[in-house]
Write an enzyme that holds these catalytic residues in place. Sequence first.
Site, mmCIF file in Angstrom:
data_model
loop_
_atom_site.group_PDB
_atom_site.id
_atom_site.type_symbol
_atom_site.label_atom_id
_atom_site.label_comp_id
_atom_site.label_asym_id
_atom_site.label_seq_id
_atom_site.Cartn_x
_atom_site.Cartn_y
_atom_site.Cartn_z
ATOM 1 N N GLU A 204 -5.430 0.360 8.539
ATOM 2 C CA GLU A 204 -5.394 1.168 7.303
ATOM 3 C C GLU A 204 -6.791 1.190 6.684
ATOM 4 O O GLU A 204 -7.332 0.148 6.330
ATOM 5 C CB GLU A 204 -4.388 0.543 6.340
ATOM 6 C CG GLU A 204 -4.337 1.207 4.980
ATOM 7 C CD GLU A 204 -3.413 0.442 4.009
ATOM 8 O OE1 GLU A 204 -2.456 -0.222 4.457
ATOM 9 O OE2 GLU A 204 -3.681 0.499 2.792
ATOM 10 N N ARG B 47 -10.746 4.198 -0.935
ATOM 11 C CA ARG B 47 -11.402 3.724 -2.157
ATOM 12 C C ARG B 47 -12.900 3.948 -2.137
ATOM 13 O O ARG B 47 -13.565 3.733 -3.143
ATOM 14 C CB ARG B 47 -11.199 2.204 -2.292
ATOM 15 C CG ARG B 47 -9.822 1.795 -2.625
ATOM 16 C CD ARG B 47 -9.876 0.351 -3.071
ATOM 17 N NE ARG B 47 -8.931 -0.461 -2.348
ATOM 18 C CZ ARG B 47 -8.970 -1.788 -2.325
ATOM 19 N NH1 ARG B 47 -9.935 -2.430 -2.932
ATOM 20 N NH2 ARG B 47 -8.053 -2.459 -1.671
ATOM 21 N N LYS C 63 5.807 -0.172 0.956
ATOM 22 C CA LYS C 63 4.830 -1.250 0.811
ATOM 23 C C LYS C 63 5.262 -2.080 -0.397
ATOM 24 O O LYS C 63 5.646 -1.508 -1.428
ATOM 25 C CB LYS C 63 3.452 -0.633 0.583
ATOM 26 C CG LYS C 63 2.367 -1.621 0.197
ATOM 27 C CD LYS C 63 0.999 -0.945 0.224
ATOM 28 C CE LYS C 63 -0.075 -1.861 -0.324
ATOM 29 N NZ LYS C 63 -1.436 -1.391 0.034
HETATM 30 O O1 LIG Z 1 -6.028 -0.378 -1.512
HETATM 31 C C1 LIG Z 1 -4.829 -0.293 -1.746
HETATM 32 O O2 LIG Z 1 -4.224 0.772 -1.694
HETATM 33 C C2 LIG Z 1 -4.047 -1.457 -2.092
HETATM 34 O O3 LIG Z 1 -2.888 -1.334 -2.320
HETATM 35 C C3 LIG Z 1 -4.674 -2.775 -2.163
HETATM 36 C C4 LIG Z 1 -4.685 -3.527 -0.838
HETATM 37 O O4 LIG Z 1 -3.479 -3.465 -0.186
HETATM 38 C C5 LIG Z 1 -5.116 -4.889 -1.127
HETATM 39 O O5 LIG Z 1 -6.423 -4.803 -1.612
HETATM 40 C C6 LIG Z 1 -5.020 -5.832 0.010
HETATM 41 O O6 LIG Z 1 -6.020 -6.800 -0.106
HETATM 42 P P1 LIG Z 1 -5.769 -8.351 0.018
HETATM 43 O O7 LIG Z 1 -5.068 -8.786 -1.228
HETATM 44 O O8 LIG Z 1 -7.159 -8.923 0.100
HETATM 45 O O9 LIG Z 1 -4.979 -8.583 1.257
#
Ligand SMILES: O=C(O)C(=O)C[C@H](O)[C@H](O)COP(=O)(O)O
Length: 247
Positions: free
Chosen positions: A80, A84, A168
Amino acid sequence: MGGVNRAASSPGPSTPPPLPASPGRGDPHEQTGAPSKPSASPTSSVLGLAPVIPVVVLHDAADAVPLARALVAGGLPAIEVTLRTPAALDAIRAVTDEVPEAVIGAGTVLTPGQVEAALTAGSRFLVSPGWSPRLLGAMKDSGVPFLPGVSTASEVVTLLEEGITEMKFFPAEAAGGTAYLKSLAAPLPQARFCPTGGIGLASAPSYLALPNVGCVGGTWMLPDEALATKDWDRVRRLAQEAAALAA
Ligand SMILES: O=C(O)C(=O)C[C@H](O)[C@H](O)COP(=O)(O)O
């Protein structure tokens, strides 16, 4: 459509190739709520793609191909790329063109315009941290599997009403973690999740053991320093470690 998140309508602006067979963790439970994890129909389910989905935030599209090759070599083919950063769509395009073994998807998809841009770049699945009726409509029309994000029982019920069974669960750790997902499984066994947010190598197995979890997402196999130094071999080793969790 057997309860999975894929619209029967016409595909989006580009028609992605069919998704490959995969070691994914299973199709939705239909309406049974059975705890088994049968093999997925790989063309229709994000949760069936792979047990672990790396969530990539890329600042330089030139890193996309070596990064994707490292993840695929480590056993994590479903990737994925979050929308961003300005580099994200170029990154998705590059992986689509040059790493056909990868199943590249777009994350942080927030608007119908981003759905279209992600599809045009070659995205083969779509993920969002949340959802709105407009976004859901665009995802349903996309022709590719998608995961809207939820963190409450009411959102799950609303999406089930829409025929959406794969979601999700975000932000997984902050929203209640495995205890919350266990609590949802009893009244809402049709809903299945890709928990993401705050999950690491140590906590991932407890999520993957739950009957209503099909895969987990995370960034732990992509440490900032490894990306900054282009240490693709480290990424490959971390991916291998993550992929082994499913064994
Ligand atoms: O970018 C997105 O659409 C999100 O929903 C956020 C990501 O899923 C998280 O940033 C996962 O990051 P970790 O917490 O480091 O595993």
